[in-house]
Design a protein around this motif. Structure first.
Motif, short mmCIF file in Angstrom:
data_model
loop_
_atom_site.label_atom_id
_atom_site.label_comp_id
_atom_site.label_asym_id
_atom_site.label_seq_id
_atom_site.Cartn_x
_atom_site.Cartn_y
_atom_site.Cartn_z
N ILE A 293 39.29 34.13 43.26
CA ILE A 293 39.29 34.56 44.54
C ILE A 293 40.64 34.24 45.09
O ILE A 293 41.46 34.64 45.88
CB ILE A 293 38.13 33.74 45.13
N ILE A 294 41.21 32.95 44.54
CA ILE A 294 42.29 32.12 45.13
C ILE A 294 43.47 32.53 44.29
O ILE A 294 44.53 32.89 45.27
CB ILE A 294 41.96 30.72 45.25
N ASN A 295 43.28 32.47 43.20
CA ASN A 295 44.68 32.41 42.32
C ASN A 295 45.16 33.99 41.63
O ASN A 295 45.95 34.10 40.95
CB ASN A 295 44.50 31.53 40.96
N MET A 296 44.08 34.98 41.82
CA MET A 296 44.53 36.44 41.62
C MET A 296 44.76 36.98 43.05
O MET A 296 44.43 38.40 42.80
CB MET A 296 43.30 36.79 40.98
N GLN A 297 44.96 36.32 44.08
CA GLN A 297 45.47 37.24 45.34
C GLN A 297 46.62 38.02 45.07
O GLN A 297 46.71 38.94 45.95
CB GLN A 297 45.34 36.28 46.26
N ASP A 298 47.66 37.77 44.38
CA ASP A 298 48.79 38.52 44.14
C ASP A 298 48.51 39.78 43.06
O ASP A 298 49.43 40.48 42.88
CB ASP A 298 49.86 37.64 43.53
N VAL A 299 47.40 39.86 42.56
CA VAL A 299 47.03 40.78 41.72
C VAL A 299 46.46 42.00 42.54
O VAL A 299 45.93 41.79 43.86
CB VAL A 299 46.20 40.31 40.59
N ASP A 300 46.23 43.14 42.12
CA ASP A 300 45.64 44.19 42.85
C ASP A 300 44.31 43.92 42.85
O ASP A 300 43.59 43.24 42.25
CB ASP A 300 45.73 45.31 41.90
N ALA A 301 43.68 44.15 44.32
CA ALA A 301 42.49 43.71 44.66
C ALA A 301 41.29 44.34 43.81
O ALA A 301 40.40 43.61 43.33
CB ALA A 301 42.15 44.08 46.16
N ASN A 302 41.42 45.48 43.56
CA ASN A 302 40.51 46.15 42.56
C ASN A 302 40.31 45.49 41.42
O ASN A 302 39.31 45.18 40.77
CB ASN A 302 40.71 47.59 42.12
N TYR A 303 41.39 45.10 40.46
CA TYR A 303 41.43 44.14 39.11
C TYR A 303 40.67 42.66 39.60
O TYR A 303 40.09 42.39 38.49
CB TYR A 303 42.87 44.14 38.70
N GLN A 304 41.08 42.30 40.73
CA GLN A 304 40.33 41.05 40.99
C GLN A 304 38.79 41.24 41.14
O GLN A 304 38.12 40.30 40.48
CB GLN A 304 40.79 40.38 42.38
N MET A 305 38.43 42.34 41.51
CA MET A 305 37.04 42.56 41.79
C MET A 305 36.26 42.82 40.59
O MET A 305 35.31 42.37 40.20
CB MET A 305 36.70 43.86 42.88
N VAL A 306 36.99 43.62 39.76
CA VAL A 306 36.50 43.68 38.41
C VAL A 306 36.23 42.72 37.56
O VAL A 306 35.18 42.52 36.85
CB VAL A 306 37.18 45.06 37.41
N THR A 307 37.26 41.74 37.60
CA THR A 307 37.10 40.39 36.68
C THR A 307 35.83 39.82 37.30
O THR A 307 35.28 39.37 36.64
CB THR A 307 38.40 39.71 37.11
N ALA A 308 35.64 39.58 38.73
CA ALA A 308 34.97 38.79 39.37
C ALA A 308 33.28 39.31 39.01
O ALA A 308 32.53 38.73 38.57
CB ALA A 308 34.73 38.96 40.74
N VAL A 309 33.14 40.77 38.71
CA VAL A 309 32.03 41.49 38.30
C VAL A 309 31.61 41.22 36.87
O VAL A 309 30.55 40.93 36.58
CB VAL A 309 31.72 43.01 38.57
N ILE A 310 32.60 41.15 36.05
CA ILE A 310 32.50 40.94 34.67
C ILE A 310 32.13 39.53 34.42
O ILE A 310 31.13 39.23 33.73
CB ILE A 310 33.74 41.11 33.77
N VAL A 311 32.55 38.51 35.12
CA VAL A 311 32.38 37.07 34.90
C VAL A 311 30.75 37.05 35.36
O VAL A 311 30.02 36.34 34.65
CB VAL A 311 33.22 36.15 35.79
N LEU A 312 30.39 37.59 36.61
CA LEU A 312 29.11 37.53 36.95
C LEU A 312 27.91 38.02 35.95
O LEU A 312 26.84 37.50 35.86
CB LEU A 312 28.82 38.04 38.46
N MET A 313 28.53 39.19 35.25
CA MET A 313 27.69 39.85 34.28
C MET A 313 27.45 39.06 33.20
O MET A 313 26.20 38.85 32.71
CB MET A 313 28.44 41.11 33.97
N PHE A 314 28.46 38.34 32.61
CA PHE A 314 28.34 37.35 31.67
C PHE A 314 27.19 36.14 31.92
O PHE A 314 26.39 35.87 31.04
CB PHE A 314 29.85 36.76 31.28
#
Length: 456
Positions: A293-314
């Motif tokens: 949430i904090i350190n990927m703010q300079d990345v595209d928001a959609n990439y940030q969201m997909v990363t969060a969903v993948i982590v939660l899925m794991f």
């Protein structure tokens, strides 16, 4: 709510209400006002706030330390003056139990079995009690502020690029390429290793020596599989094989684990890696999500969201595989929490895609259709989160009922026909799994040693 999604106002209001209830944290926004009210400069105020937050762990150690040192000093003074010596609960027989159990190691083992030895044991136990309570206070408060302090540490690394310059997202007046910021970033890296990584590691190392006692099943004979010894010891030594002679030692380990670190593992299964679940899974999961949430703010928001969903899925798959909690309702609550979080992020990702599509030249919906679909998605998000919070409230209320005094239970039974019909029957099955009415480990240890002494 902190993720980069253009949430509708209704969703923002609901998530804000949930955040107040579920995520209490420290707030230091008034520091700016404090600096201004004292006439101080507000220049680089973020660095001053950062320094204050990094000193928080020091206060977590010192404030409880002062309290429990005073507790130990006053008690020691009363014992030395003879105020409590005549009515001390420690007797020669209690000292003998402690020596047979291996409590206190050589310190207690070398105490003579007379009144003077029992008095010395009383002083030792008073000091040991104060030290344990100090340690418990430090660990409990440290884990309470863990997420807040970790956020402040990670904010020091979160920068956003504007042209050839990078600025700190927490305070856009700070240049991330400045030498002063490099100094604070090094300080933040040290704090991250010391606190964000060090606290879970310290908790793991604290539980590790006691894990055999936690694994012990009290009502079964001790064997090669009860408890199953942990892996190879340090220096390649083979794991210890326990026998019935070691029951006192294992019971003492279990009692110590309950009194000192119970807030870390009670409610979890007492087998395998389950007692470590809070330390090696829940706490790292919080840290990873904060980093996303904090350190990927300079990345595209959609990439940030997909990363969060993948982590939660794991973590969801890991939870389904292990099911670490000793009560099925706790496993269901954790599972529901992960599923609701994933569904909320996924629907938010759809809202992001829809918003981006409607802002482009290739629109596929009219404005009215977009608003209607956006409203339906918002309603689904709100209903799912409300349903989970309702389930959590009902589960909490149901289990809180069994720890109420009996008069209150009877009053509730009179008011609720369902509880009157099914309460006793369900309680017989639920209460043992929830950890209520458990036999006190200290009492079991005392009775076991009494039998050993009588047999000798």
């Amino acid at each position: 709510r902190s993720v980069p999604i253009d949430w509708p106002n209704e969703v923002v209001n609901v998530l804000s209400a949930f955040e107040v209830v579920s995520s209490p944290s420290l707030n230091h926004k008034s520091v700016d006002c404090a600096f201004q009210s004292t006439g101080g400069s507000n220049d680089k105020a973020y660095y001053k706030k950062f320094e204050m937050m990094m000193f928080m762990p020091v206060f977590v150690i010192l404030v409880p330390g002062v309290i429990w040192i005073l507790y130990w000093w006053i008690g020691h003074l009363l014992f030395c003056c003879g105020v409590k010596r005549c009515c001390s609960s420690q007797t020669v027989k209690t000292l003998k139990y402690a020596q047979l159990s291996g409590v206190g190691g050589n310190t207690v083992a070398n105490m003579p079995l007379d009144e003077d030895g029992a008095y010395r044991f009383t002083l030792w136990q008073h000091r040991n009690r104060a030290m344990r309570r100090w340690l418990i206070s430090i660990l409990v408060v440290a884990f309470m502020v863990y997420a807040t302090i970790s956020k402040e540490i990670l904010k020091m690394f979160a920068c956003q690029r504007f042209g050839n310059k990078r600025y700190l997202i927490a305070d856009y007046s700070i240049d991330c390429d400045d030498q002063e910021h490099d100094t604070y970033r090094s300080y933040a890296a040290f704090c991250f290793v010391l606190y964000s990584v060090g606290l879970p590691l310290i908790a793991f190392m604290a539980l590790r020596p006691l894990i055999d006692g936690i694994h012990l099943i009290k009502n079964k004979p001790i064997s090669a599989t009860n408890p199953k010894p942990k892996g190879k010891r340090l220096c390649g030594k083979a794991p210890v094989t326990y026998t019935e002679k070691n029951r006192s030692f294992l019971m003492n380990q279990k009692m110590t684990a309950h009194t000192l670190f119970g807030f870390l593992w009670q409610g979890l299964e007492e087998s395998g890696m389950a007692p470590y679940w809070e330390v090696i899974v829940v706490t790292p999961r919080k840290l990873i999500m904060v980093i996303i949430i904090i350190n990927m703010q300079d990345v595209d928001a959609n990439y940030q969201m997909v990363t969060a969903v993948i982590v939660l899925m794991f973590f969801l798959v890991f939870h389904v595989k292990v099911e670490p909690y000793d009560a099925s309702i706790h496993n269901n609550l954790e599972l529901g929490s992960l599923m609701v979080s994933q569904l909320t992020l996924f629907l938010g990702l759809i809202i992001n895609f829809m918003t981006k599509n409607e802002q482009g030249s290739e629109r596929t919906m009219t404005e009215a259709e977009f608003l209607a679909l956006n409203g339906w998605l918002s309603a689904v998000i709100i209903m799912v989160n409300m349903a989970f919070m309702m389930y959590f409230f009902l589960a909490f209320s149901y289990h809180a009922y069994f720890v109420l005094p009996r008069p209150l239970q009877k009053l509730i039974k009179c008011l609720c026909c369902l509880c009157h019909k099914h309460g006793h029957k369900v309680a017989k099955h639920i209460v043992p799994t929830m950890g209520h009415n458990q036999v006190d480990e200290e009492e079991v240890l005392r009775r076991y040693n009494a039998r050993r002494i009588s047999n000798e």
